[in-house]
Design a protein around this motif. Structure first.
Motif, mmCIF file in Angstrom:
data_model
loop_
_atom_site.group_PDB
_atom_site.id
_atom_site.type_symbol
_atom_site.label_atom_id
_atom_site.label_comp_id
_atom_site.label_asym_id
_atom_site.label_seq_id
_atom_site.Cartn_x
_atom_site.Cartn_y
_atom_site.Cartn_z
ATOM 1 N N ASN A 5 0.829 -1.202 0.000
ATOM 2 C CA ASN A 5 0.000 0.000 0.000
ATOM 3 C C ASN A 5 0.866 1.255 0.000
ATOM 4 O O ASN A 5 1.801 1.386 0.790
ATOM 5 N N GLY A 6 0.542 2.168 -0.911
ATOM 6 C CA GLY A 6 1.271 3.417 -1.008
ATOM 7 C C GLY A 6 2.541 3.340 -1.819
ATOM 8 O O GLY A 6 3.187 4.364 -2.057
ATOM 9 N N LYS A 7 2.907 2.164 -2.276
ATOM 10 C CA LYS A 7 4.128 2.002 -3.066
ATOM 11 C C LYS A 7 3.846 2.254 -4.547
ATOM 12 O O LYS A 7 2.774 1.919 -5.066
#
Length: 254
Positions: A5-7
Motif C-alpha cells: 500500500n502506497g508504493k
C-alpha cells in the motif's frame, strides 16, 4: 505481510507472462503499478484488468532498448519505490549457430534494456529515499542449458549487474536482488511449441515439463509471489542475492 500500500512500482515487459502476473499481484497488494511494455495494447489490457479489480495502474508503451524512450517514460512516472526489470526475449542457438544479428538483439533487450531501466530508475528510487529492484535472471545463468548461448550470456550479465547495483546502492537504501526461474508456462512457450512442433504441442509440452525434477513448469503467479516477497518490507534485510525458482532444476538433476 507483503503489503505494498502506497508504493509506486514499475514493471517492464508487463504485457504478458511473468510481468503481467507481477503487475496484477502488486496492484492487488496495494501498489500503484506502471505497466511498461513495448506493445501499448498489451499494456492497456493489463491496466484494464487491474482497474477492473479495484487496483491502480497506468500503461506506458516503452522500448527498453532505447535509452531516450526509457528516460522519458521514467520522468513521466516520477519517483518510485519498486523497479522490476522483467522485459526480455529468448533465443535458441549455440555459439557457432547464433547469427550476429540475433546475438545483438538478445543483448540489446536483455542486457542493455536492464541497464537502461537501472540508469533511469535509480535516481527516482534515490529521490524517494530508497526502494527495491528485482531483476529477472534465469537458471541459464547458473548451469549450462543446451542451445541457449546468447540467452545464457545475457542472463549471466543480469546476475552480475544485480550484484554491482546492490553494492553501489547500499548507502542509498536501495536493495537489489534477482530471480532465476526455470521453465515457466507463459504464452511464449505456447507460441514456441506451435511454431516448431505443430501437431505435437502436447507431447513436447510434457517433455519440457519433465526437464524440471518437480515434474512440471512453474506458473507465472508463482514467480510473481517470490517477486512480491522480495519487493516488500518483509524482505528488508535481503540484498545482493539471486533466488532460483526452478523446481529443483539447478540442484536435483541426475
Amino acid at each position: 505481510m507483503f503489503d505494498l500500500n502506497g508504493k509506486r512500482a514499475v514493471v517492464t515487459g508487463a504485457g504478458s507472462g511473468i510481468g503481467r502476473a507481477i503487475a496484477t499481484l502488486f496492484a492487488a497488494q496495494g501498489a500503484h503499478v506502471a505497466v511498461l511494455d513495448i506493445g501499448e495494447a498489451a499494456a492497456r489490457e493489463v491496466v484494464e484488468e487491474i482497474r477492473g479489480a479495484g487496483g491502480q495502474a497506468t500503461a506506458h508503451a516503452c522500448n527498453v532498448t532505447r535509452q531516450a524512450d526509457v528516460i522519458a517514460t521514467f520522468d513521466a512516472i516520477g519517483p518510485i519505490d519498486i523497479l522490476v526489470n522483467n522485459a526480455g526475449i529468448a533465443h535458441i542457438g549455440k555459439a557457432d549457430t547464433t547469427a550476429e544479428a540475433d546475438f545483438d538483439r538478445v543483448i540489446d533487450v536483455n542486457v542493455k534494456g536492464v541497464y537502461n531501466c537501472l540508469h533511469a530508475g535509480i535516481p527516482g528510487l534515490r529521490a524517494n529515499g530508497g526502494g527495491v529492484i528485482v531483476n529477472m535472471a534465469s537458471v541459464a545463468a547458473w548451469v549450462g542449458v543446451s542451445e541457449r548461448f546468447a540467452y545464457s550470456t545475457a542472463k549471466g550479465a543480469v546476475m552480475a549487474m544485480t550484484l554491482s547495483v546492490a553494492k553501489d546502492c547500499l548507502a542509498d537504501r536501495i536493495r537489489c536482488n534477482s530471480i532465476s526461474p526455470g521453465r515457466v508456462h507463459t504464452p511464449f512457450v505456447d507460441g514456441f511449441l506451435a511454431k516448431n512442433y505443430a501437431g505435437r504441442e502436447a507431447e513436447m509440452f510434457e517433455k519440457l515439463s519433465k526437464t524440471q525434477p518437480i515434474g512440471r513448469m512453474a506458473r507465472p503467479d508463482e514467480v510473481a509471489k517470490l517477486a512480491l516477497y522480495l519487493c516488500s518490507d518483509d524482505a528488508a534485510f535481503i540484498t545482493g542475492t539471486d533466488y532460483p525458482i526452478d523446481g529443483g532444476f539447478i540442484t536435483l538433476q541426475g
